[in-house]
Each structure stands twice: as C-alpha cells, then as structure tokens.
Design a protein around this motif. Sequence first.
Motif, PDB file in Angstrom:
ATOM      1  N   ARG A   1      43.827  15.808 -70.810  1.00  0.00           N
ATOM      2  CA  ARG A   1      44.409  16.422 -69.614  1.00  0.00           C
ATOM      3  C   ARG A   1      44.545  15.409 -68.480  1.00  0.00           C
ATOM      4  N   PHE A   2      43.574  14.534 -68.383  1.00  0.00           N
ATOM      5  CA  PHE A   2      43.547  13.709 -67.178  1.00  0.00           C
ATOM      6  C   PHE A   2      43.919  12.255 -67.368  1.00  0.00           C
ATOM      7  N   MET A   3      44.045  11.795 -68.617  1.00  0.00           N
ATOM      8  CA  MET A   3      44.418  10.387 -68.804  1.00  0.00           C
ATOM      9  C   MET A   3      45.783  10.123 -68.171  1.00  0.00           C
ATOM     10  N   GLY A   4      45.819   9.169 -67.313  1.00  0.00           N
ATOM     11  CA  GLY A   4      47.066   8.828 -66.643  1.00  0.00           C
ATOM     12  C   GLY A   4      47.427   9.777 -65.515  1.00  0.00           C
ATOM     13  N   ARG A   5      46.575  10.751 -65.301  1.00  0.00           N
ATOM     14  CA  ARG A   5      46.884  11.713 -64.252  1.00  0.00           C
ATOM     15  C   ARG A   5      45.763  11.823 -63.216  1.00  0.00           C
ATOM     16  N   VAL A   6      44.867  10.855 -63.273  1.00  0.00           N
ATOM     17  CA  VAL A   6      43.771  10.912 -62.315  1.00  0.00           C
ATOM     18  C   VAL A   6      44.337  10.596 -60.930  1.00  0.00           C
ATOM     19  N   ASN A   7      44.157  11.533 -60.050  1.00  0.00           N
ATOM     20  CA  ASN A   7      44.754  11.350 -58.729  1.00  0.00           C
ATOM     21  C   ASN A   7      43.876  11.986 -57.677  1.00  0.00           C
ATOM     22  N   LEU A   8      42.768  11.286 -57.412  1.00  0.00           N
ATOM     23  CA  LEU A   8      41.843  11.832 -56.426  1.00  0.00           C
ATOM     24  C   LEU A   8      42.389  11.569 -55.040  1.00  0.00           C
ATOM     25  N   PRO A   9      42.143  12.507 -54.142  1.00  0.00           N
ATOM     26  CA  PRO A   9      42.707  12.353 -52.805  1.00  0.00           C
ATOM     27  C   PRO A   9      41.844  11.466 -51.906  1.00  0.00           C
ATOM     28  N   GLY A  10      42.472  10.970 -50.856  1.00  0.00           N
ATOM     29  CA  GLY A  10      41.799  10.279 -49.759  1.00  0.00           C
ATOM     30  C   GLY A  10      40.880   9.156 -50.169  1.00  0.00           C
ATOM     31  N   LEU A  11      39.677   9.261 -49.700  1.00  0.00           N
ATOM     32  CA  LEU A  11      38.680   8.213 -49.890  1.00  0.00           C
ATOM     33  C   LEU A  11      38.448   7.863 -51.344  1.00  0.00           C
ATOM     34  N   PHE A  12      38.486   8.924 -52.173  1.00  0.00           N
ATOM     35  CA  PHE A  12      38.137   8.723 -53.573  1.00  0.00           C
ATOM     36  C   PHE A  12      39.248   8.040 -54.368  1.00  0.00           C
TER      37      PHE A  12
ATOM     38  N   ARG B   1      40.298   5.279 -54.456  1.00  0.00           N
ATOM     39  CA  ARG B   1      40.002   3.936 -54.960  1.00  0.00           C
ATOM     40  C   ARG B   1      39.362   3.974 -56.337  1.00  0.00           C
ATOM     41  N   PHE B   2      38.772   5.146 -56.680  1.00  0.00           N
ATOM     42  CA  PHE B   2      38.133   5.239 -57.995  1.00  0.00           C
ATOM     43  C   PHE B   2      39.124   5.592 -59.091  1.00  0.00           C
ATOM     44  N   ASN B   3      40.310   5.999 -58.723  1.00  0.00           N
ATOM     45  CA  ASN B   3      41.285   6.497 -59.687  1.00  0.00           C
ATOM     46  C   ASN B   3      41.411   5.608 -60.905  1.00  0.00           C
ATOM     47  N   LYS B   4      41.580   4.341 -60.629  1.00  0.00           N
ATOM     48  CA  LYS B   4      41.843   3.420 -61.721  1.00  0.00           C
ATOM     49  C   LYS B   4      40.642   3.333 -62.653  1.00  0.00           C
ATOM     50  N   GLY B   5      39.467   3.222 -62.035  1.00  0.00           N
ATOM     51  CA  GLY B   5      38.234   3.125 -62.823  1.00  0.00           C
ATOM     52  C   GLY B   5      38.029   4.347 -63.699  1.00  0.00           C
ATOM     53  N   ILE B   6      38.236   5.479 -63.110  1.00  0.00           N
ATOM     54  CA  ILE B   6      38.033   6.713 -63.864  1.00  0.00           C
ATOM     55  C   ILE B   6      39.013   6.781 -65.023  1.00  0.00           C
ATOM     56  N   ASP B   7      40.212   6.423 -64.750  1.00  0.00           N
ATOM     57  CA  ASP B   7      41.221   6.461 -65.800  1.00  0.00           C
ATOM     58  C   ASP B   7      40.835   5.543 -66.951  1.00  0.00           C
ATOM     59  N   ARG B   8      40.353   4.365 -66.595  1.00  0.00           N
ATOM     60  CA  ARG B   8      39.960   3.420 -67.639  1.00  0.00           C
ATOM     61  C   ARG B   8      38.800   3.993 -68.457  1.00  0.00           C
ATOM     62  N   PHE B   9      37.878   4.629 -67.730  1.00  0.00           N
ATOM     63  CA  PHE B   9      36.723   5.218 -68.397  1.00  0.00           C
ATOM     64  C   PHE B   9      37.167   6.320 -69.362  1.00  0.00           C
ATOM     65  N   LEU B  10      38.113   7.143 -68.889  1.00  0.00           N
ATOM     66  CA  LEU B  10      38.610   8.230 -69.736  1.00  0.00           C
ATOM     67  C   LEU B  10      39.231   7.674 -71.007  1.00  0.00           C
ATOM     68  N   ARG B  11      39.975   6.607 -70.856  1.00  0.00           N
ATOM     69  CA  ARG B  11      40.639   6.024 -72.020  1.00  0.00           C
ATOM     70  C   ARG B  11      39.609   5.453 -72.997  1.00  0.00           C
ATOM     71  N   PHE B  12      38.600   4.822 -72.416  1.00  0.00           N
ATOM     72  CA  PHE B  12      37.540   4.279 -73.264  1.00  0.00           C
ATOM     73  C   PHE B  12      36.845   5.412 -74.038  1.00  0.00           C
ATOM     74  N   LEU B  13      36.573   6.495 -73.288  1.00  0.00           N
ATOM     75  CA  LEU B  13      35.917   7.663 -73.865  1.00  0.00           C
ATOM     76  C   LEU B  13      36.756   8.236 -74.992  1.00  0.00           C
ATOM     77  N   ASP B  14      38.034   8.354 -74.731  1.00  0.00           N
ATOM     78  CA  ASP B  14      38.937   8.933 -75.703  1.00  0.00           C
ATOM     79  C   ASP B  14      38.934   8.136 -76.992  1.00  0.00           C
ATOM     80  N   GLY B  15      38.975   6.818 -76.819  1.00  0.00           N
ATOM     81  CA  GLY B  15      38.977   5.959 -78.008  1.00  0.00           C
ATOM     82  C   GLY B  15      37.702   6.144 -78.813  1.00  0.00           C
ATOM     83  N   GLY B  16      36.584   6.124 -78.099  1.00  0.00           N
ATOM     84  CA  GLY B  16      35.295   6.262 -78.782  1.00  0.00           C
ATOM     85  C   GLY B  16      35.170   7.606 -79.465  1.00  0.00           C
ATOM     86  N   LEU B  17      35.570   8.637 -78.751  1.00  0.00           N
ATOM     87  CA  LEU B  17      35.448   9.991 -79.286  1.00  0.00           C
ATOM     88  C   LEU B  17      36.269  10.145 -80.554  1.00  0.00           C
ATOM     89  N   ASN B  18      37.449   9.549 -80.533  1.00  0.00           N
ATOM     90  CA  ASN B  18      38.318   9.654 -81.701  1.00  0.00           C
ATOM     91  C   ASN B  18      37.614   9.172 -82.959  1.00  0.00           C
TER      92      ASN B  18
END
Lengths: 417, 374, 298
Positions: free
Chosen positions: A156-167, A169-186
């Motif tokens: 749902r959220f890979m490539g769609r992480v879009n936290l507002p305002g202050l947060f 800056r974490f968007n990219k990190g979270i997205d990378r983490f999600l992708r890593f998670l997805d790969g591992g989970l697979n």
Amino acid sequence: MNLAIKAEPLKFKFFTPGVIVLSLLVLNGLVFAFFRFVLGIGAVTNLSQEYPWGIWIGIDVAAGVALAAGGFTTAALGHIFHREEYHLITRPALLTAMLGYTFVALGVVMDLGRYYNIWHVMIFWNGNSVLFEVGICVMAYLSVLYIEFLPLVTERFMGRVNLPGLFARFNKGIDRFLRFLDGGLNRAMFFFIILGVVLSCLHQSSLGTLMMIAGPKIHPLWQTPIAPLLFLLSAISVGFPMVIMESMLASRSFGLKPEMHVLSKLARFIGPLLAVYLAFKIGDMVIRETFVYLTDLNLQTTMFLIEVVVGFVIPLRIFLDRKALKSPFWIFLASVLVVFGVLLNRFNNFVIAYKPPVEAAAYFPSIGEISITVGFIALEVLLYRLFVRVFPIIGQPDLSHRPRTKFAIRGTQEIED
Amino acid sequence: MKKILFILIIGLGAVYAQPAGEKHHAQMPLDCKSCHVCERPTYEKPCLKIMPEFTRRRGITVYHRAEDAPAVMKIDVLSNLYEPTIFTHKLHAEMADMAGGCVSCHHFNPPGRIAPCRECHDPNATGTDLSKPGLKGAYHRQCLSCHREWSHSNECSVCHAVKGDPSAATAAAVKSAKQEIKHPKITEPAKLVYQTGADEGAIVTFYHDDHAQRYGLACVSCHQNESCSRCHDTMKETAAVEKEPHDNCMACHAEEIDNRCELCHGAREKPRFDHELTGFSLARFHSSVDCKECHGQQGRRRVAKPDASCIACHKGWNATNFDHRITGLALDENHIENDCSDCHANQNFNAPPTCTDCHDDLSYPKDLPGRKVD
Amino acid sequence: MKQSRRDFLKTAGILGAGLAGLAPKKALAAPKNVLSDDRMGVLVDTTLCIGCRRCEYACKVAHDLPSDPIESYNDRSVFAQKRRPDPSALTVVNEFENPVAGRASINVKTQCRHCDYPACVSACIVGAFSKQENGAVIWDEGKCIGCRYCMVACPFQVPTFEYEKALQPEIRKCDFCFKRTGEGKIPACVEICPMEVMKYGKRHELVELAHQRIKDNPGRYIDRVYGEYEVGGTSWLYLASKEFEKLDFPELGPDPAPGASESLQHAIFAYFVPPISLFALLGGIMWISKRGKESEEE
C-alpha cells in the motif's frame, strides 16, 4: 480460467447509520471497560468463586479463536495447496484472522486479573499447562498474522509515503525501509505461512484440551478425551463458512457483487469437513454412551441439541445439496448456521457445560460483560471497514493484472514482484 | 566406626540384659497382639497400636458405684485465663448408666486407682499426637459431644467464665457447695401411646410403669445408649424417635409375639396386661409374687412360659403337709387322708378334680369334698 | 530408532529452527511439584466437629485477614446457608443433617485439600502454584497473572479470586499455614480446635490412624477415608459418619485430576516432534503443489 483479480483499497462512504450504531456500541463497551479497569472485574461481571470463567472466555476468546480459523484454512488452501483461484479470499480472511486474534488478546486482557503481568507467560513457563500452550501459540500466531499482513502494508505504501510537514524528511528513509521489508518478507513468507498453519492446528486443538482438567465439572456430553480433535475439526470446518459469510456481508455492505464463482467452489469443501466432524462427534457420543444424558431435559442437553442440530446437521444437509451450493441465499444461510454452531459449541464447552460441585447461584452474564463483548465485536467490524478502505484487501476484477504466486519456497523459483 | 559399634553393642546389651522382673509386662496375661502390631516388637521399634481396643472398654480395673463417686470436681487447668470449671461429677455418674456407663468417660484405667485425665492426656499436647487427644481435646470431647446436642450452642462461657468475673465465682461457689448434688428424680410416664404408621392397628400402647415397677426392670435394661438431649433438648428438636421400634419389644417378647402383630398393634389403646389371660390367675395367691419367682431370669430379658403346676414351684408339697384350706376348700374327714392323685388325676391341679373314681353319683363342683372357707 | 530421530530432527530443525531452539528450556520449566514420602497431612474427623468455627477465626488471624471478634463465631445462624471458602475466609465450616434422629448435626470444615497431584499446579499458565516437600500446595503472588484457570481446574472448587480488586487481585486459598509450619508451628486451625477434630502428622501415618479409628469404632464411621485415593490422594483426609456425597464432598475417581490433559499435552509436544513433523509435511505439500502448478503452466 484464472480470473485476474487485484485487490485494491475500496472507496466508499465510511459513515452510515450502521456505523453510527456500531460506534455507539463500541462507546458503551468502552465505558464498561473503563469501570472494569478502575473498579475491578467484580464490579462489571457476574463472575464468581463458582464460575471463574464467563462469556469473555467462552465467546471473546474461545469462539473468537475458532471463528478466526478462516485465516489459517484459507492460507493452507491458497498457499500451501496452492489453489490460486482462492487467492481472492485469502486477504479478507487474513484480515479477519488478524483482527480476530487481536481481539482475542484484548478479551484475555479484559479477563485477566493481573493483565499487566501477561508477559509472565513468556518468562515463567509451565510445560504441563494446556493454557500455557494455548497462550504461547496464540501470541506466536498473532505475531505471525501481523507479519503475514505486513506485505499488504508495504504494497500500500511503497512509493506512496508522503508524511506531512516536519516528518517529510523521513519519507525517503521509510520508503527504503518498506522496500527492504518487502524484499525480505517475500523470501521468508513461506516459512511464516506454514508456521501459521502449524500454530493454528496446535492451539485450536489445545483449546479443546483446556477444559479436560476440570474433569467432572464439565458435563459428559462435552467432556471427552477427543475434545482436542473435535475442536480442531470444528475450527477447520468453520474457516470457510466464516469466509463466505464475511465475504457476502462485505459485498453487500460495500455494494459489490458476491464472488459466487469462488464462494460456491469453497462451499464444496464444507460439506465433507462438517461430515467428518459430525462423524467424530456422534461417534464419540455413541462410544462413550453419553446419549443417555439426552433423556433428561435441562439447559445443558437443550443447548447441546441446538448446537448439533442447528449448527451442524442442518448446514451439513444444505452444503451437501448441489443446487444449494449455487444459491447465494442457501450458502449464506448455511454458513451463518455453521458459524453459529461453532460459536455455540465454544460457548457451551466453556460456559454451559461447566457446573461447579457446589453451586449457590447459576451464572448469567452481566450487562457489563455483554456490553464489552458486543463492543469488541462492533469495534472489530468497524476496524474491518476501515482496513478495507486503507489497505488492498478486497479484490476487484482487474483483467490487466496477471496473478502471480507471491510466496513460494525459495529454490523452486525466484519470483519478483 | 569400631567405637560406635562397641557403644551400640553395650547399649543394646544393657537394654536386653534388663532382668525380666515381676513387673515385666510380657509375663502378664496379655496377648501380645492386643498392643503390638508386628510379630517381634523390640524396644527400638515397639510398633504399638494406637489406643488398642481393650484399653477402651475392658481396660477398666476399678469399679465403684455412682453414689461413691465424688460429687463435684473443680477443673482449673486454665486458671490463668478462666475461673475454674465446676463439674458435677456425681450427677453425671448417676445418669451415665443409660449412656454407656462410667467407661464412656473413664475409658481406660490402669490397675490401682482412678487416674485423672491429665495423666494420659497431655495438657500441652497439640493436634500432632496421633495416639490420643491432648487434655484440651479430651475435656472438650467429653463435655461438648453431649452438651451441644441439647443446648445447640458452643458458647465457651457455659464452662469458662472469664477470670475475675464475680458472678461466675459465686455461681461456682454455689455449685460446689452442694456437695450432694444429684440428678433430680426422673418422672417416668405411666404409659406411652405410640401412633405408628402401620396400616392396620396404628396404635401401640406401652405400659412403662408395669415394666419399670411391676416387672422390676432397671432403666438400663432398655435405655442403654440414651443421649442426654432426649430429655434436655432446649429446643425439643430431639424428640423421642424410636429408630428401630420393634427391637425394644422383641428383645424380650420375641417368642410370644411370633409375628402376631395384633398383640401390640390395635385400632385403639390396649388394656394393661392381665395375667388372667394366660389362663393362670394371679388373683388370690400370686398377686404379690415377683415375676421372676416363676418366670425365672433366663437371658435376663426373656419371658419364658413356666410350668404352671403347683409342685413346679412348691416342690415340697405333698398330701401330709399341704393345707388344703388355702385353696378355699377345707377337706372333710373322709377326704383329708386321701392322696392328692386320688382326686387330682395325674397330679394335674389345674384340671377340675375327678370324683367318679370312688363316687358313681357325685361330681365336682356340684358336690364338694368338704366345705368352702375364705 | 534413536539415530533416525536425530536425523529427522536435524532435517526438521532447518525448517523450524526457531521453534526447536525452545525445546530443552520447556522441559525444565514445570513448577516445583514434589511428592515427599514424609509429606504432612491433616486428618479431619467430622464426627467430632461441633461447628464452633474457631478454625475460621484462627485462620483469619494467622493470615492477617480481617476478622470479627471471636465471640461472634458462636452465632450458628450462619449455617442456614452452605458457605464456600472465599478470599476473606480460607476455610469455612458447614452444617449437615445427621441421619440419626436426635443426634447433633454434622459439621464439616472445608479448605484446600492439598492434593498429591494438584490440578492447579498442572494448570497454572505461569506455574504460580507449587507442591512443596511438606505437602502444602502454595501460590506465588509474584508469578500469577490472574487467569483463574486454577479455579476452573480444581476438583474441590477451592481457589478463590479477589474480584473486587482492580489492581493486584490475589488468588486466595488455604496454604496449609506454610509460613507457620516453616517456623515449626502447626497449622492455626489444628492448633485452636478445642475438640482436636484435626490431627496434623505424616500423611501415611494419618491414613493408618484413620483406618484404625474405623476399625475400632464400627458404627461410628462409614468405611471410607476421603482423600486417601480421591484424585490420586490428598494431604487432607476426612472421616465421616455419613456418605461423603451427602456432605457436599465431590464424587471423584482415583485418577489424578491433571492426568488426562497432561499426558495428552505431552504426547502432542513429545520432543516437539509432532509440530515439527506437521511443519515439514506442510512444507513438502507446499513445495510439491507449487512445482506441480509451475510445470503445468510451462
């Protein structure tokens, strides 16, 4: 023959009159839950020194676990037996199981006198305790369910992480983490799917062993050495009816067409499963000659008859009818009956069958107990409604997407998303 | 090791070398098995029975009558806590006969004298002595087993007055002053009419006074296992219910009753027993004779049918020393010299005499061999 | 046999490494459950009990529970109802009708029986109950999570729960005066009993004593020592003049209460073989069905 279907978050109006009613029920439950935690269990329940377990255990926990069996039965069918045509229903079933077990855990927390010590189960082990086994398995399975659900989050959220305002800056990190998670989970998911099925088989059956230690306090109609087998068989039998009932309710609620092509096929399994269960149940009754108790008419025998006849015999008759399998009405009715039957069976096993040697007053659940149980169910329905809006759970016909097996044992074939 | 062994041998030797003096109980006329559980009891392992049976009933060696018992006893083991308890011993002893006798309290007494309870029952014992209760248990069991049956209460204050309570002290003084405190005379009922559940003959009449006075039965011959509460029950809950009502009568009357229910059971009250009915009138000569003079004392409670002929009892009677006038008939000169059997055939004095042996035209009682006297 | 099992475990271990790692720990985890030959017990002779309820009083004092003054225990009206132990009274005396008319009613003290094979010890999810060397079955406050499975399991309906407490509710039951006996004292109820209804001693000696009493007093007792064999034997033994079932004693067989569930449980988890085999089996099916499907598609 494969109908290409892709699950997507649904778009529908969230607030309806039904939702408002459910919200009120949740609110009512929360009020009683507040009192339970502030004033103690005695303040809101009718539990006593004679009846230590009531509907929170009988319905919230025991029936809750049984009715969440759709999760492992569909996982086994879809992923282990690899019947891709059923992938459509695995996600809703997984969501129900995940929510179901979450509420089982919440139900346990309600009922535990020292709920804040629940972590003790992981530290102080008692290998002789059936409850310990159930507890550990439920905890483990709940974790497995969350892990199994994670891919839906990443999807749902890979490539769609879009936290507002202050947060932001974490968007990219979270997205990378999600992708890593997805790969591992697979890669690891096959392990968790099998583990989920094994854990389910273990604790579904052990729930049946649970009341064995109560010995003569449990009415002989239910107190049987094959109780664990009966519990496992009935859990397996109720998995598909639960999925059917839910899918049809969801379709109706969200204005979709019922997935009859899948559900009818799924319903074919139920008849034989019910037949096997009933064969063991009746066989056990004949061998132990417990049918003699049926001649004395009391609450227990009446409930037993309702459970067996309404919950199992009638739906069995319907599911064995070829024509009925094609009718949305009949398979819905039969599924509801099986769900009712298993729910009643668990309730009977844990509440009705239990008679203390010395009894001053019979147990009847209090308003508080009922409110909290109803509140939990209402909250579960609301969360289901919310989740299908947020996550890709309910499949919609989408011919462009070719179904692929997402999870497989590594080594057979590498699969990329 | 050697040293230990040596000491052990000496020690054991000392024990075994003890001369089997005249006090050694092995020489007493006792069956070893009545005290010892095992085959070969030793001093180390005497394997003693816990309160062997003979100590309970047959262990009594001292007997005396209730009248000789001390009237009042003062129990002051707990004098640090309570006023002493005054136990009206004679009063209890008098009634004890009907409830098991003296042995119900004095269940074991070694030869010699009457031992006080505390000699066996340790005042400091707790519930850990498996062989016998401590003094506390022994006293309470004796008192409360009966007293709670009729008082329906366990109030400690009934026996234990708190120390320094002036009213208790006076009560005790009054109690102990009455040296000859006795159980008041029991008023016995003249007759008891039982409403039984029997379909035919629901009413059974029992003439208590006849049994107690006329037949001279002692209370204890029927009332053996009575509980005090039968009379003393403050709530009258423990009414006189006969558990096995037939047993009481059948113990004596089994032979004559012999399944004839109507002997006791009737539609209305039965009259008093009349000896006339047996065919042997007591009216003139035997009315003041003690029953057992004729009926003997076979088996203490059995009424046997005696030989009704006169000489069965009056063995010395013969024609020369029997004064016929006591029968109400003074024989005339012609008959006074006769032998008894001349008129009373076969010495049967119950049958009317025969005159026809000598007189063809005479018959009794139309014609008399003498004149009537009073 | 041994070899093949090890092989199998090795194979299965690859799949279920996480689970298998837990196996040895589990075997050691059971709570203390000893059955010493010298374990203590109590023989309760119900024919002696007069229902003075001093044991109830002594129990409360010994366990720091609030109690009415001792005089209030003379009130016999409490016998109108059958009472059960509860968190505020770990032992209670009840009254029953005497079958012999005219004789005082029968009083029976009830409390934890301290089973030789306690259901609560077996059932407790965290092993908060344990059977001690001296025969006592005691509860460990530090472990309990308040699930009340012990109450479900107990064949004598003994453990009670403080429903009224929101925080730190306790499971309360007779602890055989574990603290007192540790200090060399005897249980408070045994000590106070004016009739010495109770005898405190080694269980096997009490069994002997009980049978001796029955033999010596025919007619006084029914020929049964309740607790000698029931649910595998209990530390507390009872003598009575009336059938125990009529005195609210549950009718129980000689099999230990936890017997059936424990053996079943251990069969399912025997060295974790069944779960791991199931895991392997499902893995195999998954692999085969997947491959079948792939080749079908190719």
